[in-house]
Design a protein around this motif. Structure first.
Motif, PDB file in Angstrom:
ATOM      1  N   GLU A   1     -42.389  33.861  25.955  1.00  0.00           N
ATOM      2  CA  GLU A   1     -41.315  33.693  24.964  1.00  0.00           C
ATOM      3  C   GLU A   1     -40.129  32.852  25.431  1.00  0.00           C
ATOM      4  N   SER A   2     -39.938  32.730  26.748  1.00  0.00           N
ATOM      5  CA  SER A   2     -38.671  32.127  27.211  1.00  0.00           C
ATOM      6  C   SER A   2     -38.847  31.377  28.523  1.00  0.00           C
ATOM      7  N   GLY A   3     -37.827  30.608  28.884  1.00  0.00           N
ATOM      8  CA  GLY A   3     -37.821  29.934  30.177  1.00  0.00           C
ATOM      9  C   GLY A   3     -37.859  30.952  31.307  1.00  0.00           C
TER      10      GLY A   3
ATOM     11  N   THR B   1     -36.724  34.312  21.693  1.00  0.00           N
ATOM     12  CA  THR B   1     -37.229  32.933  21.639  1.00  0.00           C
ATOM     13  C   THR B   1     -36.153  31.977  21.129  1.00  0.00           C
ATOM     14  N   ARG B   2     -36.317  30.688  21.467  1.00  0.00           N
ATOM     15  CA  ARG B   2     -35.362  29.676  21.018  1.00  0.00           C
ATOM     16  C   ARG B   2     -35.425  29.537  19.495  1.00  0.00           C
TER      17      ARG B   2
ATOM     18  N   ASN C   1     -30.487  36.509  25.536  1.00  0.00           N
ATOM     19  CA  ASN C   1     -31.015  35.614  26.588  1.00  0.00           C
ATOM     20  C   ASN C   1     -30.616  34.172  26.310  1.00  0.00           C
ATOM     21  N   ASP C   2     -30.815  33.315  27.319  1.00  0.00           N
ATOM     22  CA  ASP C   2     -30.426  31.905  27.210  1.00  0.00           C
ATOM     23  C   ASP C   2     -31.147  31.217  26.058  1.00  0.00           C
ATOM     24  N   ASP C   3     -32.460  31.469  25.948  1.00  0.00           N
ATOM     25  CA  ASP C   3     -33.232  30.728  24.935  1.00  0.00           C
ATOM     26  C   ASP C   3     -32.673  30.943  23.531  1.00  0.00           C
TER      27      ASP C   3
ATOM     28  N   LEU D   1     -29.582  28.986  23.215  1.00  0.00           N
ATOM     29  CA  LEU D   1     -29.847  27.546  23.052  1.00  0.00           C
ATOM     30  C   LEU D   1     -30.274  27.249  21.610  1.00  0.00           C
TER      31      LEU D   1
ATOM     32  N   ASP E   1     -29.474  35.393  31.514  1.00  0.00           N
ATOM     33  CA  ASP E   1     -30.659  34.831  32.196  1.00  0.00           C
ATOM     34  C   ASP E   1     -30.246  33.856  33.297  1.00  0.00           C
TER      35      ASP E   1
ATOM     36  N   ASP F   1     -31.947  25.438  31.816  1.00  0.00           N
ATOM     37  CA  ASP F   1     -31.468  24.912  30.524  1.00  0.00           C
ATOM     38  C   ASP F   1     -30.179  25.594  30.086  1.00  0.00           C
TER      39      ASP F   1
END
Ligand code: AHR
Length: 334
Positions: free
Chosen positions: A57-59, A213-214, A240-242, A245, A268, A272
């Motif tokens: 799901e994510s980086g 997820t992004r 989270n980051d995604d 973003l 996270d 990115d």
């Protein structure tokens, strides 16, 4: 005989997983022993480990999978049977059942959600296959697994909330992009953050899952912007980051400036996310360290060797503002 039976069961297990649409891979190596070493861990025997990953799901998740693949390598004496459940809790439990049927030496799980694990963990225990949890936790009794290596998600949320509490001293409208519903990080990051902002002028006006997820973060943020308008939102807290973003994309598409018109806090600290923090589009990031493979592999070996291990190993996280991100980014490995 036992090996033949287990090989048959392994085949049935893999077929069952294929039918449920999830993916299972083993290392591409003809020399490794078939699953069913029955206890492994001793001498030069290959240790077969079934790893039930959440998905991709994510980086953060990619970095975690890479860390696990590196640690559970052939050179380190392992055959890793990898399953990615695409964030479907039922598929993940089916994967663990398949590992039990295959007679792997140990099972490592990154549980998608906290609840619903009692039965299958008991089945693993009855089959005398030790289970190590990595990353997330479960609500089942800790008698049912050997050890857990992971992060203090509540502390991560608390650190994010403490930064927000200091930063926002005027009435502030906040929206939250939650992680996967029922997952330990979504539950604990919400609890830690909420406790830290109690009594502050920050008001949570909306909160919804973007599933880590992004795309999820982007579409949930689009909905928030439609409902409240860009002027009606001061702060985004993304689990989270995604998702953060994705929110940046939605904010820019709505004609507002992320990091200025709408401030963003995420968790996270993957590359990115850190780049967006350096660029001023994210305002603060609390780290969640994905490099858990080495500790998980050590735990598996120790448990199979009959050694006493810690029930819980917490890996420490840092937090980054823009200046700290600028300094850390060049050496960031994930
Ligand atoms: O469980 C850790 C969380 O799962 C990470 O914060 C998120 O990016 C991932 O999907």
């Amino acid at each position: 005989m036992r090996k033949q039976l287990l090989s048959t069961l392994a085949l049935v297990g893999v077929m069952a997983l294929t039918a449920t649409g999830c993916s299972t891979d083993t290392a591409d190596n003809d020399d490794v022993a078939a699953p069913g070493g029955g206890g492994g861990g001793g001498g030069d025997e290959v240790i077969t480990v079934g790893f039930a990953q959440t998905g991709s799901e994510s980086g953060w998740r990619s970095a975690n999978t890479e860390s696990m693949n590196e640690a559970f390598s052939e050179e380190n004496g392992f055959e890793l049977v990898f399953n990615s459940a695409d964030n479907d809790p039922a598929a993940q439990i089916a994967a663990v059942r398949s590992f039990i049927n295959q007679g792997v030496d140990a099972i490592v799980i990154a549980p998608i959600v906290e609840d619903g694990w009692d039965d299958v963990l008991r089945e693993a225990q009855d089959a005398e296959i030790p289970v190590i949890l990595e990353d997330r936790t479960v609500t089942a009794s800790d008698d049912l697994y050997a050890s857990w290596v992971g992060l203090d998600f509540e502390l991560e949320g608390q650190k994010a909330g403490e930064w927000a509490a200091e930063e926002f001293t005027e009435p502030t409208n906040m929206v939250v992009l939650e992680g996967t519903t029922g997952s330990a990080p979504a539950n604990d990051r919400a609890a830690g953050f909420d406790a830290a902002i109690e009594g502050t002028p920050i008001e949570k006006i909306d909160s919804q899952s973007g599933d880590f997820t992004r795309d999820g973060g982007k579409s949930v943020m689009e909905g928030f912007l439609q409902k409240h308008g860009a002027d009606g939102i001061d702060l985004v807290y993304a689990h989270n980051d995604d998702m953060g973003l994705g929110a940046i994309e939605a904010i820019e598409a709505a004609g507002a400036v992320p990091g200025e018109d709408i401030k963003i806090i995420t968790i996270d600290a993957v590359r990115d996310g850190m780049q967006a923090l350096v660029d001023g589009k994210i305002n603060y990031i609390v780290e969640c360290n994905p490099l858990l493979g080495e500790t998980a592999a050590e735990l598996v070996k120790a448990v199979l060797a009959g050694e006493e291990v810690e029930k819980t190993t917490i890996v420490e996280d840092q937090a980054f503002d823009q200046a700290a991100a600028e300094e850390a980014l060049p050496d960031r490995t994930y």
